[in-house]
Design an enzyme around this catalytic site. Structure first.
Site, PDB file in Angstrom:
ATOM      1  N   HIS A  15       2.019   1.900  -3.172  1.00 43.89           N
ATOM      2  CA  HIS A  15       1.073   2.815  -3.807  1.00 43.89           C
ATOM      3  C   HIS A  15       1.591   4.246  -3.839  1.00 43.89           C
ATOM      4  CE1 HIS A  15      -2.586  -0.095  -3.139  1.00 43.89           C
ATOM      5  NE2 HIS A  15      -1.599  -0.643  -3.818  1.00 43.89           N
ATOM      6  N   ASP A  58       0.859  -1.189   0.000  1.00 44.00           N
ATOM      7  CA  ASP A  58       0.000   0.000   0.000  1.00 44.00           C
ATOM      8  C   ASP A  58       0.899   1.244   0.000  1.00 44.00           C
ATOM      9  OD1 ASP A  58      -2.166   1.873   0.554  1.00 44.00           O
ATOM     10  OD2 ASP A  58      -3.346   0.126   1.109  1.00 44.00           O
TER      11      ASP A  58
END
Ligand code: NAG
Ligand code: NAG
Ligand code: NAG
Ligand code: NAG
Length: 399
Positions: A242, A219
């Site tokens: 991310h 993430d």
């Protein structure tokens, strides 16, 4: 610098180190007093050693030597009587089954401590693989709570260096209510597929720095929540992951301002996003995000390299009709180069209720590596100052 000083300085530094080393009382978890043994559970031993180290009136050093040790989790509570060093040389391993943790949302927490050092070259291994499979928190608000590897709650004047956090079940590190905490040579390691494993999440904290660090996770590498002030991120490599994100902001009541964020000299590789600011529409109350600067960033195969998204609404959990009430201002993107995996390489979508102000784009040079159309950019409710940016990236479509 004169020759003399050059010669004297190392001696002086040596003496200084020697004197601090001498003053430190050592609490070794494997000593006879605590009885910790490799490949066994040291929950009790480590908790006891912490209590003693924390009560020491001279600076203390808690040591977990090389080897693998099982640890169910705990809260290492302060305040302590003197500076305290937590030296993890080996591997602390969480139970793979989250139900075995005493606190479901936390594996290890450090609370209310001043002058804490966490170092030693070791690894906090969250053994998260089973939890990732069960995690549905991205779409289910009432999901089961999942343990964060390390929580730093109300820590001041502290350093975390030469430490790895691996395969956390949830976020790797959550920094809350901290002041003056530096991460150096910090490593986050988890596979791309691990869900919700943000590397370092910061909220309600002032004077945090993250320097010379490597983050590979599933993430956001770094996510910056409300109430973060004076944060420097320098020489960090991110990816997979991310990207580096301010937000999401504007989801909850009474969020505090975010300001004074500098992300500099970083490289992002194979990340879903690059550098972004995201805020939810229909915010329950007003907020601000200001003085945010992204500078000297290299993007290697990055999706959405430059992104402001004030219509952040994953899984349709909100209504897009009401604009975000988070005001974004004084944001710069400078000297950002490399490759994009999405044709829309610069996307600045600001709130139609509160347009972004004082946004600057300069020296942006990104190439699109795919074949889904030409490289382009989009700017909505923002009129950035643009300097040395090629035409397709300079707000090719704007509203
Ligand atoms: C961040 O960097 C700036 C400029 O170098 C410096 O003035 C500031 O004190 C730094 N803040 C932190 C938290 O390191
Ligand atoms: C950047 O950080 C890495 C460690 O992550 C370190 O090896 C390298 O020397 C640092 N580079 C600079 C210029 O400080
Ligand atoms: C970071 O700084 C170092 C040393 O100044 C430099 O060699 C390196 O290219 C920089 N990296 C980025 C991504 O700007
Ligand atoms: C923009 O942000 C920088 C860095 O945080 C700050 O020094 C400067 O005063 C801000 N400028 C304005 C116009 O607010």
């Amino acid at each position: 610098m004169g020759l003399k000083l050059k010669n004297v300085l190392p001696v002086f530094v040596f003496l200084l180190l020697a004197s601090t080393a001498k003053a430190q009382t050592v609490f070794d978890v494997t000593s006879a007093k605590y009885g910790g043994k490799p490949n066994s559970d040291i929950t009790q031993a480590l908790s006891k050693a912490w209590t003693d180290a924390c009560a020491s009136t001279s600076p203390s050093k808690l040591v977990v030597p090389k080897g693998t040790f099982k640890f169910l989790g705990t809260t290492f509570k302060g305040p302590c009587k003197a500076p305290i060093a937590f030296q993890l040389q080996g591997i602390l391993q969480a139970p793979a089954d989250g139900n075995q943790l005493p606190k479901k949302d936390t594996w290890i927490s450090f609370d209310h401590i001043d002058r804490l050092t966490i170092s030693g070259g070791g690894t906090f291994d969250g053994q998260g693989a089973i939890s990732w499979k069960e995690n549905d928190c991205h779409k289910n608000k009432n999901c089961k709570s999942i343990a964060i590897n390390l929580r730093l709650n109300f820590i001041t004047n502290s350093r975390i260096e030469y430490i790895t956090t691996k395969d956390s079940k949830n976020f790797h590190v959550n920094v809350l209510g901290c002041t003056n905490v530096a991460f150096h040579h910090f490593t986050v390691s988890a596979p791309k597929e691990s869900i919700n494993t943000d590397g370092i999440h910061i909220g309600r904290s002032t004077g945090i720095s993250i320097i010379d660090s490597t983050i590979k996770t599933g993430d956001d590498c770094i996510s910056i929540g409300d109430g973060t002030k004076n944060l420097n991120v320098t020489n960090v490599t991110c990816g997979p992951g991310h990207g580096i994100s301010i937000g999401s902001l504007g989801r909850y009541q009474k969020e505090e301002p975010v300001s004074g964020i500098t992300i500099k000299n970083c490289t992002l590789t194979d990340t879903q996003n690059g550098v972004r600011i995201k805020t939810w529409p229909a915010s329950p109350s007003a907020g601000t995000a200001s003085d945010i600067h992204f500078e000297d960033i290299i993007m290697v195969n990055v999706g959405n390299p430059i992104l402001i998204d004030q219509e952040y609404c994953p899984w349709n959990q909100c209504t897009l009709k009401v604009p975000s009430k988070v005001k974004i201002s004084n944001v710069s993107f400078k000297n950002i180069k490399g490759t994009s995996t999405t044709p829309l390489a610069v996307k600045l979508v600001c709130s139609k209720g509160l347009p972004c102000e004082k946004v600057e784009l300069s020296d942006i040079d990104l190439k699109y590596t795919g074949n889904q159309g030409p490289l382009t950019s989009k700017c909505t409710n923002v009129k950035p100052t643009i300097t040395r940016v090629t035409k397709p990236l300079a707000c090719a479509t704007s509203a």
